[in-house]
Design a protein around this motif. Structure first.
Motif, PDB file in Angstrom:
ATOM      1  N   VAL A  95       0.848  -1.194   0.000  1.00  0.00           N
ATOM      2  CA  VAL A  95       0.000   0.000   0.000  1.00  0.00           C
ATOM      3  C   VAL A  95       0.883   1.244   0.000  1.00  0.00           C
ATOM      4  CG1 VAL A  95      -1.798   1.298   1.180  1.00  0.00           C
ATOM      5  CG2 VAL A  95      -1.826  -1.186   1.272  1.00  0.00           C
ATOM      6  N   LYS A  96       0.885   1.949  -1.106  1.00  0.00           N
ATOM      7  CA  LYS A  96       1.687   3.167  -1.234  1.00  0.00           C
ATOM      8  C   LYS A  96       0.852   4.404  -0.922  1.00  0.00           C
ATOM      9  CE  LYS A  96       5.033   0.598  -2.764  1.00  0.00           C
ATOM     10  NZ  LYS A  96       6.143   0.233  -1.856  1.00  0.00           N
ATOM     11  N   SER A  97      -0.437   4.327  -1.232  1.00  0.00           N
ATOM     12  CA  SER A  97      -1.373   5.415  -0.938  1.00  0.00           C
ATOM     13  C   SER A  97      -2.789   4.866  -1.034  1.00  0.00           C
ATOM     14  CB  SER A  97      -1.198   6.582  -1.922  1.00  0.00           C
ATOM     15  OG  SER A  97      -1.602   6.205  -3.228  1.00  0.00           O
ATOM     16  N   LEU A  98      -3.733   5.619  -0.499  1.00  0.00           N
ATOM     17  CA  LEU A  98      -5.150   5.252  -0.598  1.00  0.00           C
ATOM     18  C   LEU A  98      -5.943   6.500  -0.972  1.00  0.00           C
ATOM     19  CD1 LEU A  98      -5.598   3.019   2.598  1.00  0.00           C
ATOM     20  CD2 LEU A  98      -5.653   2.216   0.225  1.00  0.00           C
ATOM     21  N   SER A  99      -7.026   6.307  -1.676  1.00  0.00           N
ATOM     22  CA  SER A  99      -7.909   7.420  -2.007  1.00  0.00           C
ATOM     23  C   SER A  99      -9.021   7.490  -0.968  1.00  0.00           C
ATOM     24  CB  SER A  99      -8.512   7.232  -3.399  1.00  0.00           C
ATOM     25  OG  SER A  99      -9.397   6.118  -3.406  1.00  0.00           O
ATOM     26  N   LEU A 100      -9.705   8.619  -0.894  1.00  0.00           N
ATOM     27  CA  LEU A 100     -10.836   8.737   0.016  1.00  0.00           C
ATOM     28  C   LEU A 100     -11.936   7.762  -0.392  1.00  0.00           C
ATOM     29  CD1 LEU A 100     -11.121  12.593   0.613  1.00  0.00           C
ATOM     30  CD2 LEU A 100     -10.036  10.859   2.052  1.00  0.00           C
ATOM     31  N   ALA A 101     -12.044   7.497  -1.697  1.00  0.00           N
ATOM     32  CA  ALA A 101     -13.044   6.529  -2.181  1.00  0.00           C
ATOM     33  C   ALA A 101     -12.725   5.126  -1.675  1.00  0.00           C
ATOM     34  CB  ALA A 101     -13.085   6.540  -3.708  1.00  0.00           C
ATOM     35  N   GLN A 102     -11.438   4.772  -1.642  1.00  0.00           N
ATOM     36  CA  GLN A 102     -11.048   3.457  -1.122  1.00  0.00           C
ATOM     37  C   GLN A 102     -11.286   3.373   0.377  1.00  0.00           C
ATOM     38  OE1 GLN A 102      -7.032   3.579  -2.819  1.00  0.00           O
ATOM     39  NE2 GLN A 102      -7.486   1.700  -3.979  1.00  0.00           N
ATOM     40  N   LEU A 103     -11.005   4.464   1.095  1.00  0.00           N
ATOM     41  CA  LEU A 103     -11.278   4.474   2.536  1.00  0.00           C
ATOM     42  C   LEU A 103     -12.771   4.315   2.798  1.00  0.00           C
ATOM     43  CD1 LEU A 103      -8.987   7.275   4.044  1.00  0.00           C
ATOM     44  CD2 LEU A 103      -8.785   4.801   4.329  1.00  0.00           C
ATOM     45  N   LYS A 104     -13.569   4.972   1.981  1.00  0.00           N
ATOM     46  CA  LYS A 104     -15.023   4.852   2.136  1.00  0.00           C
ATOM     47  C   LYS A 104     -15.467   3.418   1.900  1.00  0.00           C
ATOM     48  CE  LYS A 104     -19.445   6.742   0.565  1.00  0.00           C
ATOM     49  NZ  LYS A 104     -20.134   7.726  -0.303  1.00  0.00           N
ATOM     50  N   ALA A 105     -14.917   2.781   0.872  1.00  0.00           N
ATOM     51  CA  ALA A 105     -15.282   1.395   0.573  1.00  0.00           C
ATOM     52  C   ALA A 105     -14.911   0.470   1.729  1.00  0.00           C
ATOM     53  CB  ALA A 105     -14.585   0.940  -0.711  1.00  0.00           C
ATOM     54  N   ILE A 106     -13.785   0.772   2.379  1.00  0.00           N
ATOM     55  CA  ILE A 106     -13.334  -0.052   3.511  1.00  0.00           C
ATOM     56  C   ILE A 106     -14.228   0.133   4.727  1.00  0.00           C
ATOM     57  CG2 ILE A 106     -11.472  -0.395   5.201  1.00  0.00           C
ATOM     58  CD1 ILE A 106      -9.498   0.403   2.946  1.00  0.00           C
ATOM     59  N   TRP A 107     -14.584   1.383   5.020  1.00  0.00           N
ATOM     60  CA  TRP A 107     -15.217   1.705   6.294  1.00  0.00           C
ATOM     61  C   TRP A 107     -16.734   1.902   6.255  1.00  0.00           C
ATOM     62  CZ3 TRP A 107     -12.968   1.218  10.905  1.00  0.00           C
ATOM     63  CH2 TRP A 107     -11.571   1.128  10.945  1.00  0.00           C
ATOM     64  N   GLU A 108     -17.347   1.898   5.085  1.00  0.00           N
ATOM     65  CA  GLU A 108     -18.782   2.165   5.036  1.00  0.00           C
ATOM     66  C   GLU A 108     -19.599   1.010   5.626  1.00  0.00           C
ATOM     67  OE1 GLU A 108     -19.808   2.722   0.980  1.00  0.00           O
ATOM     68  OE2 GLU A 108     -19.065   0.775   0.332  1.00  0.00           O
ATOM     69  N   PRO A 109     -20.798   1.312   6.147  1.00  0.00           N
ATOM     70  CA  PRO A 109     -21.664   0.258   6.687  1.00  0.00           C
ATOM     71  C   PRO A 109     -21.963  -0.779   5.605  1.00  0.00           C
ATOM     72  CG  PRO A 109     -22.481   2.418   7.298  1.00  0.00           C
ATOM     73  CD  PRO A 109     -21.404   2.646   6.282  1.00  0.00           C
ATOM     74  N   GLY A 110     -21.942  -2.049   5.990  1.00  0.00           N
ATOM     75  CA  GLY A 110     -22.214  -3.113   5.028  1.00  0.00           C
ATOM     76  C   GLY A 110     -21.101  -3.314   4.018  1.00  0.00           C
ATOM     77  N   SER A 111     -19.903  -2.821   4.339  1.00  0.00           N
ATOM     78  CA  SER A 111     -18.777  -2.929   3.416  1.00  0.00           C
ATOM     79  C   SER A 111     -18.520  -4.368   2.979  1.00  0.00           C
ATOM     80  CB  SER A 111     -17.503  -2.378   4.068  1.00  0.00           C
ATOM     81  OG  SER A 111     -16.373  -2.619   3.253  1.00  0.00           O
TER      82      SER A 111
END
Length: 308
Positions: A120-136
């Motif tokens: 993991v060199k970097s993450l986007s806010l979209a990737q963080l959302k996918a990781i942490w959103e309810p029902g991920s």
């Protein structure tokens, strides 16, 4: 914390700030954010050397926990890593508690992984959302990016009473307090650091200062903003606000408490030393003019000259 250096910094600042009346007695009660805690704890330790008869207690129940106590008048000062919510302000009004908000420092939320994680060199806010959103649906690193290994992700994060939780969810999800619940949660950032340091597939988020304090055992991940620019958290990017998860740290002071000599002395000490304190414990100091304005604002309230 470099306590010898801190003492020197504060002595140089405080001795010229205001006269010390060592005969003052009383108690000052603070509670709230674990992120703001290192600053106010350091201030309390140094302040009590100047005022040995004033007891300053600093609790750590998270921003939400501190607000619960503050809005019913149990404490003089609430430490917060987010601004007060409308429902909290309403509760304070119902109890006829007036308050003043004062800036202390800038901070950022660091997203970290185990140092053994090399992919993991970097993450986007979209990737963080996918990781942490309810029902991920994200269960493995490969679910985040097809080029990542298919190893299970172990998630760590702050509990629901944390201002860090509120700020992160609001800025990543777009809605505060919206988050998956199947992760290891704790109001103690040290628990999160320990968890990530012992698991090569772990990921967590917590205050930038805790990352700086533990950067030998965890690794920060730069974040790509909405325009795609990848920015790592550091003092410069947090101060400029170019880091996606930069945020302000504040305290809320009960106006009635502010007129007590012991509370007035402590808050004055804190504000006049906030730049040195912030830098020493790993946060980003505000501009001198911001502290000057905060001091004037507080002194007007403490003297009873300010109506709001």
């Amino acid at each position: 914390m470099k306590k010898v250096l801190l003492s020197v910094l504060l002595t140089a600042t405080a001795t010229h700030a205001f006269a010390v009346d060592k005969s003052l007695k009383g108690e000052v009660k603070l509670d709230g954010s674990s992120t703001v805690f290192p600053i106010t704890e350091a201030a309390a330790e140094e302040f009590q050397k100047e005022y040995p008869n004033i007891r300053v207690t600093v609790g750590v129940s998270g921003t939400g926990g501190g607000m619960k106590k503050f809005t019913v008048g149990e404490i003089d000062i609430a430490n917060a890593s987010r601004t007060m919510k409308p429902d909290e302000a309403k509760k304070a009004a119902e109890k006829k508690i007036e308050f003043i908000e004062l800036p202390i420092a800038n901070d950022g939320i660091a997203v970290v992984v185990n140092p053994a994680n090399k992919f993991v060199k970097s993450l986007s806010l979209a990737q963080l959302k996918a990781i942490w959103e309810p029902g991920s649906k994200v269960k493995t690193w490969k679910d985040v990016d097809p080029s990542f290994p298919a190893d299970s992700i172990k998630l760590y994060g702050p509990g629901a009473d944390s201002g860090t939780f509120d700020f992160f969810t609001e800025h990543v999800m777009g809605t505060a307090r919206l988050s998956r619940s199947d992760y290891i949660a704790s109001e103690d950032d040290n628990v999160l650091v320990t968890g990530v340091s012992k698991d090569k597939n772990a990921l967590a988020y917590f205050g930038f200062a805790y990352y700086i304090e533990n950067q030998k055992t965890v690794k920060d991940i730069p974040l790509a903003g909405k325009d795609g620019t990848v920015v790592a958290p550091n003092a410069e990017t947090i101060e400029k606000g170019t880091y996606s998860l930069a945020r302000p740290l504040v305290i809320y002071v009960n106006k009635k408490s502010a007129q007590k000599p012991e509370v007035k002395a402590f808050v004055s000490f804190l504000l006049k030393n906030a730049a040195a304190l912030s830098k020493e414990v790993g946060y980003v100091p505000l501009k001198e003019a911001v502290y000057t304005d905060a001091i004037k604002k507080f002194e007007a309230v403490a003297s009873g000259k300010a109506s709001h």
